[in-house]
Design a protein around this motif. Structure first.
Motif, PDB file in Angstrom:
ATOM      1  N   MET A   1     -18.017  10.042 -36.820  1.00 48.20           N
ATOM      2  CA  MET A   1     -17.847   8.759 -36.173  1.00 48.20           C
ATOM      3  C   MET A   1     -18.946   8.603 -35.125  1.00 48.20           C
ATOM      4  SD  MET A   1     -14.552   7.172 -34.166  1.00 48.20           S
ATOM      5  CE  MET A   1     -13.473   8.151 -35.154  1.00 48.20           C
ATOM      6  N   ARG A   2     -19.402   7.365 -34.986  1.00 47.18           N
ATOM      7  CA  ARG A   2     -20.478   7.064 -34.050  1.00 47.18           C
ATOM      8  C   ARG A   2     -20.133   5.774 -33.325  1.00 47.18           C
ATOM      9  NH1 ARG A   2     -25.683   4.285 -34.956  1.00 47.18           N
ATOM     10  NH2 ARG A   2     -24.838   3.734 -36.972  1.00 47.18           N
ATOM     11  N   PHE A   3     -20.338   5.720 -32.026  1.00 42.33           N
ATOM     12  CA  PHE A   3     -20.087   4.522 -31.233  1.00 42.33           C
ATOM     13  C   PHE A   3     -21.150   3.480 -31.580  1.00 42.33           C
ATOM     14  CE2 PHE A   3     -20.351   1.924 -27.384  1.00 42.33           C
ATOM     15  CZ  PHE A   3     -19.012   1.637 -27.159  1.00 42.33           C
ATOM     16  N   CYS A   4     -20.719   2.260 -31.910  1.00 39.84           N
ATOM     17  CA  CYS A   4     -21.660   1.212 -32.333  1.00 39.84           C
ATOM     18  C   CYS A   4     -22.020   0.259 -31.197  1.00 39.84           C
ATOM     19  CB  CYS A   4     -21.063   0.398 -33.475  1.00 39.84           C
ATOM     20  SG  CYS A   4     -20.799   1.319 -34.969  1.00 39.84           S
ATOM     21  N   TRP A   5     -21.002  -0.372 -30.598  1.00 41.40           N
ATOM     22  CA  TRP A   5     -21.277  -1.345 -29.545  1.00 41.40           C
ATOM     23  C   TRP A   5     -20.045  -1.577 -28.695  1.00 41.40           C
ATOM     24  CZ3 TRP A   5     -21.698  -3.334 -34.685  1.00 41.40           C
ATOM     25  CH2 TRP A   5     -20.600  -4.077 -35.109  1.00 41.40           C
ATOM     26  N   GLU A  47     -29.523   3.407 -30.493  1.00 36.79           N
ATOM     27  CA  GLU A  47     -28.460   3.146 -31.455  1.00 36.79           C
ATOM     28  C   GLU A  47     -27.270   2.383 -30.888  1.00 36.79           C
ATOM     29  OE1 GLU A  47     -25.756   7.118 -31.653  1.00 36.79           O
ATOM     30  OE2 GLU A  47     -27.683   7.221 -32.660  1.00 36.79           O
ATOM     31  N   THR A  48     -26.958   2.510 -29.605  1.00 39.65           N
ATOM     32  CA  THR A  48     -25.804   1.823 -29.034  1.00 39.65           C
ATOM     33  C   THR A  48     -26.202   0.432 -28.552  1.00 39.65           C
ATOM     34  OG1 THR A  48     -24.884   3.935 -28.353  1.00 39.65           O
ATOM     35  CG2 THR A  48     -23.967   1.981 -27.321  1.00 39.65           C
TER      36      THR A  48
END
Length: 121
Positions: A1-5, A47-48
């Motif tokens: 999982m990766r934080f998007c916005w 990326e964020t």
């Protein structure tokens, strides 16, 4: 999982974009209409991203004081000069809770607390 916005509903999209580009140094990555009276802009470096949503029907935003967004700056002293030049009030600080970090808080045009942080090596 990766934080998007992280999303913020804003009163005035152009005023908010100006704040986040001129003061924080983010770039507009994407901007588009998302339906009648709704505009969305994504801003960021890396990326964020932050997502700003302006809905012409509901311009009031409710933002609590218990949340803030932190942005790293190269020099806290230069950041202080910049916000004073832009006539932005320092909400609190500068603070140095330990020898490795200094920061202060301002508020964006919608009342969101913004922490400008200098990591000291």
């Amino acid at each position: 999982m990766r934080f998007c916005w992280s999303t913020l509903n804003v009163k005035d999209l152009e005023e908010s974009i100006k704040f986040y580009t001129d003061v924080i140094g983010l770039e507009v990555v994407r901007k588009f209409n998302a339906g009648p009276g709704v505009e969305i802009a994504f801003l960021g470096k890396g990326e964020t991203k932050i997502e700003l949503i302006c809905d012409g029907e509901s311009r009031d935003t409710v933002i609590g004081n218990d949340i803030s967004w932190g942005f790293e700056v190269e020099s806290l002293d230069k950041a202080l000069v910049l916000v004073k030049e832009k006539d932005i009030t320092v909400d609190s600080g500068p603070t140095r809770p330990n020898p490795n970090v200094r920061y202060f808080f301002i508020k964006d045009p919608n009342g969101m607390r913004i922490q400008l942080v200098e990591n000291i090596t």
